[in-house]
Motif scaffolding. Structure first.
Motif, PDB file in Angstrom:
ATOM      1  N   THR A   1      -2.091   3.735   5.245  1.00  0.00           N
ATOM      2  CA  THR A   1      -3.052   2.881   4.969  1.00  0.00           C
ATOM      3  C   THR A   1      -3.855   2.306   6.252  1.00  0.00           C
ATOM      4  OG1 THR A   1      -3.680   0.906   3.822  1.00  0.00           O
ATOM      5  CG2 THR A   1      -1.388   0.769   4.936  1.00  0.00           C
TER       6      THR A   1
ATOM      7  N   SER B   1       0.597  -1.211   0.014  1.00  0.00           N
ATOM      8  CA  SER B   1       0.064   0.122   0.206  1.00  0.00           C
ATOM      9  C   SER B   1       0.860   1.273  -0.033  1.00  0.00           C
ATOM     10  CB  SER B   1      -0.829  -0.015   1.207  1.00  0.00           C
ATOM     11  OG  SER B   1      -1.857  -1.039   0.984  1.00  0.00           O
TER      12      SER B   1
ATOM     13  N   PRO C   1      -7.364   4.310   2.832  1.00  0.00           N
ATOM     14  CA  PRO C   1      -6.422   5.070   3.272  1.00  0.00           C
ATOM     15  C   PRO C   1      -6.751   5.967   4.124  1.00  0.00           C
ATOM     16  CG  PRO C   1      -6.687   5.267   0.655  1.00  0.00           C
ATOM     17  CD  PRO C   1      -7.740   4.581   1.225  1.00  0.00           C
TER      18      PRO C   1
END
Length: 337
Positions: free
Chosen positions: A140, A117, A234
């Motif tokens: 994240t 991520s 996120p």
């Protein structure tokens, strides 16, 4: 001592105004309730407040500032300074990070999810993509592979997925559709009512969400090894608000991210340890999908990956580069452990 000189009074007032100028208060838009999915935000807020001596504080709101599907819009106009959202809620608004929601990417741990991520978040194309919404990617919210809870007779083969109404977003929804299921993208907050009312037969969530949104309370069964993929959610901040921070406040925020992520990982590990007891307490049957069925399902993911690359490339994104970044980051993370 009863009388202060004009100079002394001016100095006191000046210090007072400086103190006020240094104070920073941010509003943070989340949804649902406090849970494993949001623990890193609370840890971040506490760490920042401590590091700045209480000069930088965050007011965390669960649904009081915005609907979860509108958090990115709220960030774009500066309605609040920080928010959480999930890519699958509005794929057209954040196409770059939807690479992380593709099914069967090969990610198997939360630590791997963090690594891939943040690698994607740091790519210039991703930053430009979210920059259209005046959003800066901060960290994240790593989630394990999703699995289904369902009502009625267990569905333990892909043939039984035909016609199954499933709450699933992003790549997981596409994958379910490839075997004849009917995906719907109701929000997490709506999942319980959808399941209870028969709008859906099954719900795809990570463990914390099955608990927090109570879908596990009305479930008859749970697939313990489907593991088709996950959703990427996120934490972002308003770029203008971030840039306007005093240098020491900005440094405190940046420095708090790693600790917040580690706190999240530790807390989620404890939840996973309790999961077996949760299933037993609620009388939920554990369903194991046969390996050959999983292999067949994984084969369906390949054309979904190819279609994503083609579609996003046509929109001007370096889609193949982002997809390859996930794979190389995953390999590098495993090699380093």
């Amino acid at each position: 001592m009863k009388h202060l000189t004009t100079t002394a009074i001016g100095a006191v007032l000046s210090l007072s105004f400086v103190g006020e100028a240094l104070a920073t208060e941010w509003n943070v838009s989340l949804w649902g309730q406090r849970r494993a999915f949001t623990e890193h935000v609370h840890h971040l807020a506490d760490a920042v407040a401590e590091a700045t001596g209480g000069e930088f504080t965050m007011n965390i709101s669960y649904g009081g500032l915005s609907d979860n599907r509108e958090n990115l819009d709220g960030i774009s106009i500066g309605a609040f300074e920080m928010a959480q959202f999930c890519a699958g809620y509005h794929r057209d608004k954040n196409p770059s990070i939807t690479v992380l929601e593709l099914p069967f990417l090969g990610v198997s741990t939360l630590e791997e999810e963090v690594a891939v991520s943040h690698a994607v978040y740091n790519h210039p194309a991703t930053q430009a993509d979210l920059g259209r919404w005046n959003a800066r990617l901060l960290m994240t919210s790593p989630m394990p592979q999703y699995n289904l809870v369902g009502t009625g007779e267990p569905r333990d083969s892909l043939a039984e997925f035909e016609g199954m109404r499933v709450r699933a977003t992003g790549g997981i929804g596409e994958l379910m559709e490839s075997v004849g299921a009917v995906p719907t993208s109701v929000t997490s907050s709506e999942a319980y009512n959808a399941m209870e009312g028969g709008v859906v037969d099954t719900v795809a969530f990570a463990q914390h969400a099955h608990l927090s949104f109570r879908t596990i309370d009305i479930a008859d069964w749970w697939t313990e090894n489907l593991n088709p993929g996950t959703v990427n959610c996120p934490i972002v901040v308003n770029t203008d608000a971030y840039d306007a921070l005093p240098e020491d406040h900005r440094a405190a925020l940046d420095a708090a991210v790693d600790g917040a992520i580690q706190h999240y990982l530790d807390n989620y590990a404890e939840l996973l340890q309790r999961w077996d007891a949760v299933l037993e307490e609620r009388g939920v049957e554990r369903i194991t999908i046969p390996d050959e069925e999983l292999s067949s399902l994984a084969e369906n993911a390949a054309p979904i990956h190819a279609a994503w690359i083609e579609q996003m490339s046509s929109q001007g994104l370096p889609a193949q580069e982002l997809y390859d970044l996930v794979q190389t980051t995953l390999a590098e993370h495993r090699a380093g452990n």
